[in-house]
Design an enzyme around this catalytic site. Sequence first.
Site, PDB file in Angstrom:
ATOM      1  N   ASN A  12       0.872  -1.181   0.000  1.00 52.44           N
ATOM      2  CA  ASN A  12       0.000   0.000   0.000  1.00 52.44           C
ATOM      3  C   ASN A  12       0.907   1.228   0.000  1.00 52.44           C
ATOM      4  OD1 ASN A  12      -1.786   2.053   0.556  1.00 52.44           O
ATOM      5  ND2 ASN A  12      -2.337   1.333   2.617  1.00 52.44           N
ATOM      6  N   TRP A  13       1.014   1.851  -1.161  1.00 53.47           N
ATOM      7  CA  TRP A  13       1.959   2.970  -1.279  1.00 53.47           C
ATOM      8  C   TRP A  13       1.411   4.252  -0.653  1.00 53.47           C
ATOM      9  CZ3 TRP A  13       3.997   2.694  -7.067  1.00 53.47           C
ATOM     10  CH2 TRP A  13       4.582   1.435  -7.278  1.00 53.47           C
ATOM     11  N   LYS A  14       0.144   4.250  -0.305  1.00 54.74           N
ATOM     12  CA  LYS A  14      -0.508   5.434   0.272  1.00 54.74           C
ATOM     13  C   LYS A  14      -0.286   6.650  -0.648  1.00 54.74           C
ATOM     14  CE  LYS A  14      -0.232   3.243   4.736  1.00 54.74           C
ATOM     15  NZ  LYS A  14      -0.085   3.341   6.186  1.00 54.74           N
ATOM     16  N   HIS A  98      -9.452   1.316   4.982  1.00 49.25           N
ATOM     17  CA  HIS A  98      -8.165   1.428   5.692  1.00 49.25           C
ATOM     18  C   HIS A  98      -8.365   2.341   6.908  1.00 49.25           C
ATOM     19  CE1 HIS A  98      -4.058   2.586   6.607  1.00 49.25           C
ATOM     20  NE2 HIS A  98      -3.708   1.456   6.002  1.00 49.25           N
ATOM     21  N   GLU A 100      -6.725   4.692   8.022  1.00 47.94           N
ATOM     22  CA  GLU A 100      -6.518   6.121   7.753  1.00 47.94           C
ATOM     23  C   GLU A 100      -7.771   6.741   7.140  1.00 47.94           C
ATOM     24  OE1 GLU A 100      -2.872   5.576   5.594  1.00 47.94           O
ATOM     25  OE2 GLU A 100      -1.918   4.986   7.472  1.00 47.94           O
ATOM     26  N   GLU A 170      -5.336  -4.998  10.740  1.00 43.20           N
ATOM     27  CA  GLU A 170      -4.309  -3.978  10.942  1.00 43.20           C
ATOM     28  C   GLU A 170      -4.551  -3.257  12.266  1.00 43.20           C
ATOM     29  OE1 GLU A 170      -2.382  -2.723   7.053  1.00 43.20           O
ATOM     30  OE2 GLU A 170      -4.181  -1.521   7.238  1.00 43.20           O
ATOM     31  N   GLY A 176       2.575   2.207  10.816  1.00 42.40           N
ATOM     32  CA  GLY A 176       3.516   3.320  10.663  1.00 42.40           C
ATOM     33  C   GLY A 176       4.245   3.693  11.940  1.00 42.40           C
ATOM     34  N   SER A 216       3.547  -2.238  10.316  1.00 42.49           N
ATOM     35  CA  SER A 216       4.999  -2.315  10.482  1.00 42.49           C
ATOM     36  C   SER A 216       5.594  -3.667  10.109  1.00 42.49           C
ATOM     37  CB  SER A 216       5.379  -1.920  11.918  1.00 42.49           C
ATOM     38  OG  SER A 216       4.963  -0.594  12.192  1.00 42.49           O
ATOM     39  N   GLY A 237       2.842  -1.144   4.317  1.00 46.94           N
ATOM     40  CA  GLY A 237       2.851   0.276   3.983  1.00 46.94           C
ATOM     41  C   GLY A 237       4.265   0.745   3.694  1.00 46.94           C
ATOM     42  N   GLY A 238       4.884   1.343   4.695  1.00 50.39           N
ATOM     43  CA  GLY A 238       6.199   1.980   4.534  1.00 50.39           C
ATOM     44  C   GLY A 238       7.226   1.113   3.815  1.00 50.39           C
TER      45      GLY A 238
END
Length: 255
Positions: A12-14, A98, A100, A170, A176, A216, A237-238
């Site tokens: 997930n590149w956000k 998600h 976010e 999640e 993150g 993470s 993610g990251g």
Amino acid sequence: MKKERKLIIAGNWKMNKTVAEALDLVRGLRIELGHIKEADIVICPPFTALPAVSQAIMNSTLRLGAQNMSENNFGAYTGEIAAGMLKEFLVRYVILGHSERRQYQKETDALISKKALAAHAAALKPIVCVGELLSEREAGQTETVLRAQLSGSLAGLTPGQMEETIVAYEPVWAIGTGKTATAAQAQEAHAFIRGQLRKLFNDAVARRARIQYGGSVKPSNARELMGQEDVDGALVGGASLDDRSFSDIIRNSVS
Ligand code: PGA
């Protein structure tokens, strides 16, 4: 390790990567991951990079996902993107709900279920995200929160649609933050989620539906997390923004 369900690992590149940066990353991923067949590998760039990335992953094992979509098919919804528009770029998966989006766009379980139904109507596979806040975990409410999110966000799906839906567990406190759930915490939550799928749908659905862990995930913890019986993949993610770290996660997960 051979698992009953095929692993699915999604990046997930956000809100990261211009088209040029996205193409750079995909070039690296094709070299690193071109031969891997043991896991479904999905990359979810921002909308603006979907056309270019779609072209760039042609004839590879990489699959394309979007990070969100509208519950509506067309019309006066300024700023929204419909499932049919994603299909034009050979998108196969879509992340829904998600944390976010639940937090910043105030997305509710009822909205997420409408989106999941619209995704299936367009033959897109939804990745439906659930997870508790730290305060909820500390108050012993993890299962209550997951139960409500699952019954609300998956409402109305047929058993057949649920088998083609991915649930991403999640825990919000792990996203993150560098703070990963332990393998035991992840397994406990995943087993609970699978039990809920059995109650909401049936035993076959619970056995076949895939449940990803997110929060993470990195090369150093992927193997242990993926080694858990009910963990069928990862939503990253990251660490998906760099070709080496995303590839190492996948290599460590399948070996
Ligand atoms: P993270 O994000 O890997 O950066 O923690 C996971 C996610 O939000 O899907």
